[in-house]
Design a protein around this motif. Structure first.
Motif, PDB file in Angstrom:
ATOM      1  N   LYS A 265       0.825  -1.207   0.000  1.00 24.17           N
ATOM      2  CA  LYS A 265       0.000   0.000   0.000  1.00 24.17           C
ATOM      3  C   LYS A 265       0.862   1.260   0.000  1.00 24.17           C
ATOM      4  CE  LYS A 265      -3.542   2.664   0.263  1.00 24.17           C
ATOM      5  NZ  LYS A 265      -4.451   2.816  -0.893  1.00 24.17           N
ATOM      6  N   ILE A 266       1.919   1.272   0.788  1.00 24.32           N
ATOM      7  CA  ILE A 266       2.786   2.448   0.850  1.00 24.32           C
ATOM      8  C   ILE A 266       3.498   2.656  -0.488  1.00 24.32           C
ATOM      9  CG2 ILE A 266       4.815   3.445   1.970  1.00 24.32           C
ATOM     10  CD1 ILE A 266       3.920   2.130   4.545  1.00 24.32           C
ATOM     11  N   LYS A 267       3.931   1.566  -1.117  1.00 21.93           N
ATOM     12  CA  LYS A 267       4.533   1.686  -2.453  1.00 21.93           C
ATOM     13  C   LYS A 267       3.537   2.317  -3.423  1.00 21.93           C
ATOM     14  CE  LYS A 267       7.871  -2.134  -2.400  1.00 21.93           C
ATOM     15  NZ  LYS A 267       8.213  -3.445  -3.011  1.00 21.93           N
ATOM     16  N   ASP A 268       2.275   1.886  -3.357  1.00 22.75           N
ATOM     17  CA  ASP A 268       1.233   2.425  -4.228  1.00 22.75           C
ATOM     18  C   ASP A 268       1.006   3.909  -3.948  1.00 22.75           C
ATOM     19  OD1 ASP A 268      -1.142   2.027  -6.109  1.00 22.75           O
ATOM     20  OD2 ASP A 268      -2.164   2.724  -4.302  1.00 22.75           O
ATOM     21  N   MET A 269       1.022   4.287  -2.671  1.00 21.66           N
ATOM     22  CA  MET A 269       0.842   5.691  -2.312  1.00 21.66           C
ATOM     23  C   MET A 269       1.988   6.544  -2.843  1.00 21.66           C
ATOM     24  SD  MET A 269      -0.554   5.165   1.601  1.00 21.66           S
ATOM     25  CE  MET A 269      -0.414   6.902   2.027  1.00 21.66           C
ATOM     26  N   GLU A 270       3.205   6.008  -2.779  1.00 17.63           N
ATOM     27  CA  GLU A 270       4.359   6.752  -3.306  1.00 17.63           C
ATOM     28  C   GLU A 270       4.233   6.953  -4.810  1.00 17.63           C
ATOM     29  OE1 GLU A 270       8.021   5.612  -0.266  1.00 17.63           O
ATOM     30  OE2 GLU A 270       7.642   4.335  -2.004  1.00 17.63           O
ATOM     31  N   VAL A 271       3.855   5.889  -5.521  1.00 16.50           N
ATOM     32  CA  VAL A 271       3.704   5.986  -6.978  1.00 16.50           C
ATOM     33  C   VAL A 271       2.597   6.978  -7.326  1.00 16.50           C
ATOM     34  CG1 VAL A 271       3.011   4.722  -9.047  1.00 16.50           C
ATOM     35  CG2 VAL A 271       4.600   3.687  -7.433  1.00 16.50           C
ATOM     36  N   SER A 272       1.464   6.925  -6.607  1.00 17.31           N
ATOM     37  CA  SER A 272       0.351   7.837  -6.874  1.00 17.31           C
ATOM     38  C   SER A 272       0.754   9.280  -6.633  1.00 17.31           C
ATOM     39  CB  SER A 272      -0.844   7.468  -5.986  1.00 17.31           C
ATOM     40  OG  SER A 272      -1.324   6.173  -6.285  1.00 17.31           O
ATOM     41  N   GLU A 273       1.511   9.510  -5.559  1.00 17.40           N
ATOM     42  CA  GLU A 273       1.941  10.877  -5.257  1.00 17.40           C
ATOM     43  C   GLU A 273       2.877  11.405  -6.339  1.00 17.40           C
ATOM     44  OE1 GLU A 273       4.695  13.089  -1.954  1.00 17.40           O
ATOM     45  OE2 GLU A 273       3.220  11.647  -1.222  1.00 17.40           O
ATOM     46  N   VAL A 274       3.810  10.544  -6.793  1.00 16.40           N
ATOM     47  CA  VAL A 274       4.729  10.952  -7.860  1.00 16.40           C
ATOM     48  C   VAL A 274       3.946  11.250  -9.143  1.00 16.40           C
ATOM     49  CG1 VAL A 274       6.585  10.164  -9.363  1.00 16.40           C
ATOM     50  CG2 VAL A 274       6.723   9.748  -6.908  1.00 16.40           C
ATOM     51  N   ALA A 275       2.961  10.375  -9.461  1.00 15.23           N
ATOM     52  CA  ALA A 275       2.165  10.574 -10.677  1.00 15.23           C
ATOM     53  C   ALA A 275       1.385  11.877 -10.609  1.00 15.23           C
ATOM     54  CB  ALA A 275       1.207   9.396 -10.868  1.00 15.23           C
ATOM     55  N   LEU A 276       0.790  12.153  -9.468  1.00 17.26           N
ATOM     56  CA  LEU A 276       0.025  13.393  -9.319  1.00 17.26           C
ATOM     57  C   LEU A 276       0.935  14.613  -9.464  1.00 17.26           C
ATOM     58  CD1 LEU A 276      -2.742  14.603  -8.725  1.00 17.26           C
ATOM     59  CD2 LEU A 276      -2.226  14.468  -6.293  1.00 17.26           C
ATOM     60  N   ASN A 277       2.121  14.533  -8.903  1.00 11.83           N
ATOM     61  CA  ASN A 277       3.069  15.645  -9.034  1.00 11.83           C
ATOM     62  C   ASN A 277       3.488  15.837 -10.485  1.00 11.83           C
ATOM     63  OD1 ASN A 277       3.035  16.149  -6.287  1.00 11.83           O
ATOM     64  ND2 ASN A 277       4.795  14.845  -5.850  1.00 11.83           N
ATOM     65  N   LYS A 278       3.681  14.718 -11.215  1.00  8.17           N
ATOM     66  CA  LYS A 278       4.067  14.819 -12.624  1.00  8.17           C
ATOM     67  C   LYS A 278       2.934  15.444 -13.452  1.00  8.17           C
ATOM     68  CE  LYS A 278       8.171  13.083 -12.372  1.00  8.17           C
ATOM     69  NZ  LYS A 278       9.363  13.962 -12.597  1.00  8.17           N
ATOM     70  N   VAL A 279       1.694  15.054 -13.147  1.00 10.75           N
ATOM     71  CA  VAL A 279       0.553  15.652 -13.851  1.00 10.75           C
ATOM     72  C   VAL A 279       0.512  17.153 -13.608  1.00 10.75           C
ATOM     73  CG1 VAL A 279      -1.962  15.763 -13.924  1.00 10.75           C
ATOM     74  CG2 VAL A 279      -0.821  13.554 -13.906  1.00 10.75           C
ATOM     75  N   GLU A 280       0.776  17.541 -12.366  1.00 15.75           N
ATOM     76  CA  GLU A 280       0.815  18.965 -12.036  1.00 15.75           C
ATOM     77  C   GLU A 280       1.902  19.684 -12.841  1.00 15.75           C
ATOM     78  OE1 GLU A 280      -0.953  20.910 -10.250  1.00 15.75           O
ATOM     79  OE2 GLU A 280      -2.084  19.732  -8.797  1.00 15.75           O
ATOM     80  N   GLU A 281       3.084  19.070 -12.900  1.00 17.18           N
ATOM     81  CA  GLU A 281       4.194  19.684 -13.622  1.00 17.18           C
ATOM     82  C   GLU A 281       3.885  19.808 -15.116  1.00 17.18           C
ATOM     83  OE1 GLU A 281       7.637  17.365 -12.832  1.00 17.18           O
ATOM     84  OE2 GLU A 281       7.619  17.750 -10.668  1.00 17.18           O
ATOM     85  N   ILE A 282       3.339  18.732 -15.702  1.00 13.10           N
ATOM     86  CA  ILE A 282       2.990  18.767 -17.129  1.00 13.10           C
ATOM     87  C   ILE A 282       1.929  19.823 -17.384  1.00 13.10           C
ATOM     88  CG2 ILE A 282       1.917  17.443 -18.994  1.00 13.10           C
ATOM     89  CD1 ILE A 282       3.234  14.951 -17.771  1.00 13.10           C
ATOM     90  N   GLY A 283       0.947  19.882 -16.503  1.00 11.93           N
ATOM     91  CA  GLY A 283      -0.112  20.879 -16.665  1.00 11.93           C
ATOM     92  C   GLY A 283       0.414  22.301 -16.609  1.00 11.93           C
ATOM     93  N   LEU A 284       1.328  22.545 -15.693  1.00 11.51           N
ATOM     94  CA  LEU A 284       1.915  23.884 -15.594  1.00 11.51           C
ATOM     95  C   LEU A 284       2.713  24.215 -16.852  1.00 11.51           C
ATOM     96  CD1 LEU A 284       3.087  23.878 -11.860  1.00 11.51           C
ATOM     97  CD2 LEU A 284       1.198  25.180 -12.847  1.00 11.51           C
ATOM     98  N   ALA A 285       3.443  23.197 -17.363  1.00 14.68           N
ATOM     99  CA  ALA A 285       4.221  23.428 -18.587  1.00 14.68           C
ATOM    100  C   ALA A 285       3.301  23.760 -19.758  1.00 14.68           C
ATOM    101  CB  ALA A 285       5.062  22.190 -18.909  1.00 14.68           C
ATOM    102  N   PHE A 286       2.181  23.034 -19.903  1.00 14.31           N
ATOM    103  CA  PHE A 286       1.233  23.310 -20.968  1.00 14.31           C
ATOM    104  C   PHE A 286       0.600  24.696 -20.791  1.00 14.31           C
ATOM    105  CE2 PHE A 286       1.002  18.743 -22.184  1.00 14.31           C
ATOM    106  CZ  PHE A 286       1.078  18.925 -23.551  1.00 14.31           C
ATOM    107  N   ALA A 287       0.289  25.048 -19.558  1.00 10.42           N
ATOM    108  CA  ALA A 287      -0.316  26.358 -19.312  1.00 10.42           C
ATOM    109  C   ALA A 287       0.638  27.475 -19.718  1.00 10.42           C
ATOM    110  CB  ALA A 287      -0.709  26.479 -17.841  1.00 10.42           C
ATOM    111  N   GLN A 288       1.923  27.299 -19.350  1.00  8.99           N
ATOM    112  CA  GLN A 288       2.916  28.312 -19.727  1.00  8.99           C
ATOM    113  C   GLN A 288       3.076  28.371 -21.246  1.00  8.99           C
ATOM    114  OE1 GLN A 288       6.358  27.055 -17.556  1.00  8.99           O
ATOM    115  NE2 GLN A 288       5.594  27.802 -15.586  1.00  8.99           N
TER     116      GLN A 288
END
Length: 384
Positions: A265-288
């Motif tokens: 479960k903790i491994k899954d939480m780490e992967v989900s958190e990383v994925a969410l952060n990457k989505v945020e980063e990609i979204g910011l890049a597209f917005a810019q």
């Protein structure tokens, strides 16, 4: 800060160091040996006891064991003062009942800081003790007939709906209540240690033992304590029933199942958190990028309009001639086409930005902890 501290040590210099370090923050009582320290502890009920390990007569370990066996002194946090700092000595001190362990010689500031940590632990433990007792009684009644696999299956279901470490720890610690096991644990989340305990606060020596044995064997037994290690979670059992081979074996077979589920479960939480952060980063890049293209497109469109107006002027037409005029008109058409393409790209980027926002909302909704009424606790129902 602590009101009353009892220092038990046969070394006058240590008493002087303690006096210099704590006199501004605590009221101090001094004892020169174990027998005197036990009498003063029972008489005055201090908030914290500082206890030397090596003393003539009764050793510090013996004194601590008697303190922890006494009705009126069992809950007083004890910090050992010792000239030996190896892990075996710390484990021996923890087995005797100590909450912390400091190696001589020590700085006054270090002693004061660790006294403050112990005082915070003591206050939290007192505040939570009655609530924990009531919860344990309720849990024991409700779970009397529940089987081990039923508990594991229920925990796995609960952990599925836990998307933060606090919620996961609540379900995890709840699992051990009907088993009458006292535990503390560490989640190794993104290589950072996050500690939890049934008492609400983890003792400094427990934290140190979990950290020290993190990369050790799967099972680490010392006295009545056992540490079970997985890559993402370590469990400290404080009262392993070593005197009951059947029960001891049952727990050693049972507990790896819950730890393995927690580790996954903790491994899954780490992967989900990383994925969410990457989505945020990609979204910011597209917005810019969208904003930059919008600015470029606006400037480009203005220049195309200026060029078209310029070409349409009669004086320009006459000066340029028919062939050059046709070329300029063709060029204007090309610029207009490119401007339209800019508009389409901006539109598509807008669509991507919208989809990205919906994805973030979806991921956040998935990561939202469920309410208590939506996830049955270990005491709500019985499977067997």
């Amino acid at each position: 800060m602590t009101n009353l501290v009892l220092a038990i040590d046969d070394d006058k210099l240590i008493h002087h160091v303690i006096e210099q370090s704590l006199s501004q923050n605590c009221k101090l009582i001094h004892a020169k040996n174990g027998e005197q320290g036990l009498r003063l502890a029972i008489k005055y009920q201090p908030d914290i006891i500082l206890l030397d390990v090596e003393m003539p007569g009764m050793s510090g370990f013996e004194v601590c064991e008697r303190l922890k066996g006494g009705e009126h002194t069992a809950d007083i946090p004890v910090m050992f003062l010792s000239s030996k700092g190896d892990i075996s000595e710390r484990m021996r001190g923890y087995n005797a009942g100590a909450a912390d362990y400091i190696v001589k010689p020590f700085e006054g500031s270090e002693l004061l800081a660790r006294i403050k940590v112990l005082d915070d632990y003591r206050r939290q433990s007192v505040a939570l003790k009655q609530d924990m007792q009531r919860a344990q009684i309720t849990a024991e009644i409700a779970m009397t007939d529940s089987g081990d696999m039923g508990r594991i299956m229920r925990y796995v279901g609960q952990s599925y709906h836990a998307h933060d470490l606090n919620t996961l720890s609540e379900y995890f610690l709840e699992f051990f209540t009907p088993l009458n096991l006292e535990v503390a644990l560490a989640f190794w989340y993104h290589n950072q240690a996050v500690f939890f305990s049934q008492e609400g606060a983890i003792q400094p020596i427990e934290q140190e033992l979990l950290e020290t044995n993190k990369d050790g064997s799967r099972f680490v037994d010392f006295g009545r304590r056992t540490i079970i290690n997985y890559p993402k979670v370590s469990l400290l059992i404080k009262n392993m029933p070593t005197d009951d081979p059947a029960l001891y074996g049952r727990f050693k077979d049972l507990l790896p199942h819950i730890l393995e589920a927690t580790n996954a479960k903790i491994k899954d939480m780490e992967v989900s958190e990383v994925a969410l952060n990457k989505v945020e980063e990609i979204g910011l890049a597209f917005a810019q990028l969208s904003e930059q293209l919008s600015c470029i497109g606006e400037v480009y469109g203005n220049k195309v309009s200026e060029l078209e107006e310029f070409v349409k002027q009669d004086a320009v037409k006459e000066a340029l001639g028919e062939d050059y005029k046709a070329s300029m008109e063709s060029l204007c058409e090309h610029f207009a086409f490119v401007n339209d393409e800019f508009s389409i790209i901006r539109y598509k980027l807008g669509e991507i930005t919208q989809v990205r926002q919906e994805l973030i909302q979806s991921l956040n909704q998935m990561a939202k902890p469920w309410g208590e009424e939506e996830v049955p606790s270990q005491t709500d129902i019985e499977l067997f």
